[in-house]
Structure formats: structure tokens, C-alpha cells
Motif scaffolding. Sequence first.
Motif, PDB file in Angstrom:
ATOM      1  N   ALA A 311      12.346 -57.245   6.312  1.00  0.00           N
ATOM      2  CA  ALA A 311      13.483 -58.057   5.881  1.00  0.00           C
ATOM      3  C   ALA A 311      13.520 -58.238   4.364  1.00  0.00           C
ATOM      4  O   ALA A 311      14.549 -58.652   3.817  1.00  0.00           O
ATOM      5  N   GLY A 312      12.402 -57.965   3.702  1.00  0.00           N
ATOM      6  CA  GLY A 312      12.377 -58.034   2.249  1.00  0.00           C
ATOM      7  C   GLY A 312      11.988 -59.369   1.665  1.00  0.00           C
ATOM      8  O   GLY A 312      12.079 -59.557   0.447  1.00  0.00           O
ATOM      9  N   HIS A 313      11.524 -60.329   2.491  1.00  0.00           N
ATOM     10  CA  HIS A 313      11.154 -61.625   1.939  1.00  0.00           C
ATOM     11  C   HIS A 313       9.661 -61.933   2.084  1.00  0.00           C
ATOM     12  O   HIS A 313       9.233 -63.066   1.840  1.00  0.00           O
ATOM     13  N   ALA A 314       8.854 -60.942   2.468  1.00  0.00           N
ATOM     14  CA  ALA A 314       7.414 -61.167   2.563  1.00  0.00           C
ATOM     15  C   ALA A 314       6.820 -61.289   1.167  1.00  0.00           C
ATOM     16  O   ALA A 314       7.175 -60.535   0.261  1.00  0.00           O
ATOM     17  N   PRO A 315       5.902 -62.227   0.956  1.00  0.00           N
ATOM     18  CA  PRO A 315       5.215 -62.287  -0.337  1.00  0.00           C
ATOM     19  C   PRO A 315       4.351 -61.043  -0.535  1.00  0.00           C
ATOM     20  O   PRO A 315       3.955 -60.393   0.433  1.00  0.00           O
ATOM     21  N   ALA A 316       4.077 -60.718  -1.785  1.00  0.00           N
ATOM     22  CA  ALA A 316       3.263 -59.543  -2.078  1.00  0.00           C
ATOM     23  C   ALA A 316       1.911 -59.655  -1.379  1.00  0.00           C
ATOM     24  O   ALA A 316       1.240 -60.680  -1.442  1.00  0.00           O
ATOM     25  N   GLY A 317       1.535 -58.589  -0.686  1.00  0.00           N
ATOM     26  CA  GLY A 317       0.233 -58.553  -0.034  1.00  0.00           C
ATOM     27  C   GLY A 317       0.200 -59.087   1.372  1.00  0.00           C
ATOM     28  O   GLY A 317      -0.840 -59.018   2.038  1.00  0.00           O
ATOM     29  N   LEU A 318       1.312 -59.629   1.881  1.00  0.00           N
ATOM     30  CA  LEU A 318       1.279 -60.213   3.228  1.00  0.00           C
ATOM     31  C   LEU A 318       0.874 -59.179   4.270  1.00  0.00           C
ATOM     32  O   LEU A 318       0.031 -59.453   5.137  1.00  0.00           O
ATOM     33  N   ARG A 485       4.740 -70.597  -0.277  1.00  0.00           N
ATOM     34  CA  ARG A 485       4.956 -69.350  -0.997  1.00  0.00           C
ATOM     35  C   ARG A 485       3.988 -68.269  -0.534  1.00  0.00           C
ATOM     36  O   ARG A 485       4.362 -67.101  -0.425  1.00  0.00           O
ATOM     37  N   ARG A 486       2.750 -68.665  -0.278  1.00  0.00           N
ATOM     38  CA  ARG A 486       1.722 -67.696   0.094  1.00  0.00           C
ATOM     39  C   ARG A 486       2.060 -66.992   1.395  1.00  0.00           C
ATOM     40  O   ARG A 486       1.823 -65.786   1.547  1.00  0.00           O
ATOM     41  N   TRP A 487       2.616 -67.738   2.372  1.00  0.00           N
ATOM     42  CA  TRP A 487       2.829 -67.163   3.703  1.00  0.00           C
ATOM     43  C   TRP A 487       4.289 -66.867   4.032  1.00  0.00           C
ATOM     44  O   TRP A 487       4.566 -66.053   4.918  1.00  0.00           O
ATOM     45  N   PHE A 488       5.225 -67.488   3.323  1.00  0.00           N
ATOM     46  CA  PHE A 488       6.634 -67.304   3.672  1.00  0.00           C
ATOM     47  C   PHE A 488       7.479 -66.808   2.500  1.00  0.00           C
ATOM     48  O   PHE A 488       8.689 -66.699   2.629  1.00  0.00           O
ATOM     49  N   ALA A 502       0.962 -64.026  -4.744  1.00  0.00           N
ATOM     50  CA  ALA A 502       0.421 -62.820  -4.114  1.00  0.00           C
ATOM     51  C   ALA A 502      -0.848 -63.186  -3.366  1.00  0.00           C
ATOM     52  O   ALA A 502      -1.686 -63.927  -3.871  1.00  0.00           O
ATOM     53  N   LEU A 503      -0.976 -62.666  -2.162  1.00  0.00           N
ATOM     54  CA  LEU A 503      -2.158 -62.997  -1.367  1.00  0.00           C
ATOM     55  C   LEU A 503      -3.338 -62.173  -1.830  1.00  0.00           C
ATOM     56  O   LEU A 503      -3.192 -61.037  -2.242  1.00  0.00           O
TER      57      LEU A 503
END
Length: 503
Positions: A311-318, A485-488, A502-503
Motif C-alpha cells: 500500500a506504500g505506507h509501511a515505515p522503512a524496514g518494516l 511511526r515505528r509500526w504504522f 526506520a526500524l
Amino acid sequence: MGGTDTDVIVVGAGPVGLMLAGELRLGGADVAVYERLDAPSGQSRGLGVTARAAEVFRQRGLLARFGEVETSRQGHFGGIPLDFGVLEGSHFGVRGLPQDRIERMLEDWALELGAHVLRGHNVTGLRATDDAVTAVIDGPDGRVERTAPYLVGCDGGQSTVRRAAGFTFPGTDATREMYLADVAGRGIRPRPTGERVPGGMVMSAPLGDGLDRIIVCPHGTPPPSAGQRTPGFAEVADAWERLTGESLHGADAPWVSSFTDATRHVTEYRRGRVLLAGDAAHVHLPAGGQGMSVGVQDAVNLGWKLAATVAGHAPAGLLDTYHAERHPVGARLLRNTRAQGTLYLGDAEIEPLRTVMGELMRIPEVGRHLSGVVSGLDIRHDVGPGDHPLLGARMPDRPLILPDGRRTRIFDLLHQARGVLVTTDRTGRVNAQAAAWTGRVDIVTADWPETDDDPWPRTDSALIRPDGHLVWAEPGGGDLDAALRRWFGCAPTSQKGERCIAL
């Protein structure tokens, strides 16, 4: 989807692939499942699920589809009795739930959600680029190619996807072959946790309707030279008679199969745009009935992350947290099944070890540890800073009282595979802080019913991922904004160019 046929291709329509398909659809991703078999096999290597897998089904409202189910706090570790009730809310798992019944339920659910399940379509190869994955498929209309941004192999221990994508699959080769069969009309004496006899080990359990499942593990039976095979029932009956003195010859056996003690685990669960789940990623001795359950949990960990990525809304590294979180779980699965195999299948020289293990397992701390390992209830992920006792663990199915007096439970709030923020705060502070994420996180104001024997640590507010793990809490859970922010990802209403964690 410009230039692609769907968002995600899933290879394999067993419990893992179908669970993943449903999870992806809940997250809004289009998914096509390709299965080489024309119809479900009707076979059931697994006959139940572990406690955590049962919780996963309850989180999606799926366990109720089976009607009344049987659970028991009495289980075993390598055939040695173990009381799983030493953990709060724990049990050995759900019994008497055959794999084919689970598959039918999951396929119905995935189809209801809009997944496409295409049977009689054999994925024979793939090509991966930096942007997409193309599957080569032999189907009823000949060979076709289908392309998606991501492809997930849920195609079992002999995974075509794993080989085609070049995953490394180290481990130990099989040392022996063992048999299982469903036998009709013989009234076989139950041996639910196994019985060690001269020459090996046997198990038997009634399946209902006059059918019994037998497992025969003779010593000294070499593994087949080329993968899994299907023995004749006469061979299985011969082995049963040698070990027990009981004859099953001439009985009806609607299903016969074999398995080995081979143990292998991929070094990575993701290679670019190709991922693996379930037996495609880990194979092991089927001790404790954990294989299917761990695979279903793989799918639930992956589904919401992959859907958010598409969907394009995952944080970097999820998406990378799928490997980071599930690979250690798979490694522990292989360790505990190998240990159980030693206890189950060892000859007379193992008896001193079994005696010592039995003594240790009566120590409450040891019982709690092993119960957590086999049930899956003690899995804890690194979810960021904080010192709340439940942080990173699965959130228990605690009851809640809503402002209008209605009662609900944590798992009821997770049916749609979205994040959930439960807060007792009446000032509006927590709600206001999380309001920008309401497109991805459901905010629920409620109270926890207080009882004198409440076993859970104080929790005023709790942020729960779609897979049921706690990622922030008050008191002691760290910064709520950082956890969101980390997860959503960045809030849907955030300013353009705002930096996400970023995770």
C-alpha cells in the motif's frame, strides 16, 4: 498495479498460504494463490493447533467457525507429561481439529475476503528483478506467466519457490524413516503421548467415526534415498506388528504416509521480493504438533507488514522485521523438536535422560519455560524502548468495559487485522496524540475490569499490532508517537516530507 497482475502471488494453498491470503486481503492487498493440486487432498498430517495458533485464529474471529473445540492443559514434551496450565491462560492446544478441516475453513474465509485461489496451477519457476517477480505456471490452459511486486512461497518442505529463488537451506539430513496411517475399524488402544517398546516407539489416537491415527517409529529403518515416499499399508502393518505384537493386516487404511527426522532451516526468510513461510522455510520432526501452527503464525506476522508495504505506507524496514522476528522462532522450533526427538525416539540408553528430564519438568520454572516454548505463548519481539512487562509479547485476551457499559475482549478488536490502541485515559490526551493514525489504528476508550486475582501487570493504555503483539503501553512503554511511526508509518495526515522512524 501497472505492469503486474496482482499485488502478491502466494504459492501453495495449504493452511499457511490460505492464512496469508486472508491476512493480505484484510490489509487491502490483491492476492492470487496458485496451488498445484486440482482439489484439496483431504489428508490431515496435523490434528490440532498449539495454544498460540488457537489465539491467532481467535484474533480473526475464526476459531468460532469450528464450533465447540477441545482443549487440555495436559500435554507432553518428548512424551514426558507436562502441565501447560502453569502459564496464565495456557493449554496444550486445540485437539481433534484435522488439517483438512482447517484448510477448508481458511479457504472459505480467504475467498469471502476476495482472494483468488487457483487450483491445478503448478508454479515451476520464477524470475525476480528489483521491481517485481514473475512466476512461471503450468495450468489447465498451458504455460502462463504472472507478475506481482512480491511472491511468497508457502509450498511446503519440497518448496519449488525456495529452490528457484536460491535460498540457502542448511540443516541435518534424515537418519530414519517413520510411518503414519489412519486405520478403520480396529479399536486400537490409545497411546496419545507415545509408547516406547523394544525396537522403537508407537503412538495411536482415536479420530472418531471408528478411525484411529497410528504412528510407527522403528529403530534402524533407513530414510528413503530420494525424498518423501508413500509406503504401502502392508509395510506399515508389518512394522506395527513387529513393535507391538498386534496385527493390523487386512484393515482399511484410507491414508498412509511417511516422514523423517530431517531438520533444515533457511538462512533468510526474504530475498528481495521473494519471501518464504511455513514448511518452505523450516522442516523438522513433527514432535508436539507445532509445524502447521508455527507456519500459520509466520503468515500472520508477515501479512499485515506485506500489505502495508504494498500500500506504500509501511515505515522503512518494516518488511525486514519478518525475518528478524520469525527466524529466531523457527530456530527454536528446530531445537525443541530435535530435543523431543531424542527423548521420544532414543533407545534404552536415553532412559536416564528421560528420568532426569521428568524430574526437571516438575520444577515450576522449568514447566513454565517448556510450556511457553511449545505453546508459542512466550514469543517476545524487540519492539523498541520501554520497560512494561508485556512489551513485545502477545497481548492477552483481556476483557474490557466500554463507556456505554458493553463488554468486549482484546481479540474481538483484532478481527480486521488493524492496529488497536486501548486507553483508559479520559482526558483525551492519548486519543489526540494518536488521532492522526485513525486510518490504520482503531482507538478504543475502555476500562479493564479489576479483580483481586488479576494476573496481568498494570496497563493504562496499550498499542497492539495487527498480529496481537504489544508495542507500546502506559506506564513504562516509551513514547507513543515513536511507536506509532515505528509500526504504522507516517501519519496519513502528516506533512509531506515528514521523516518516519526506520526500524
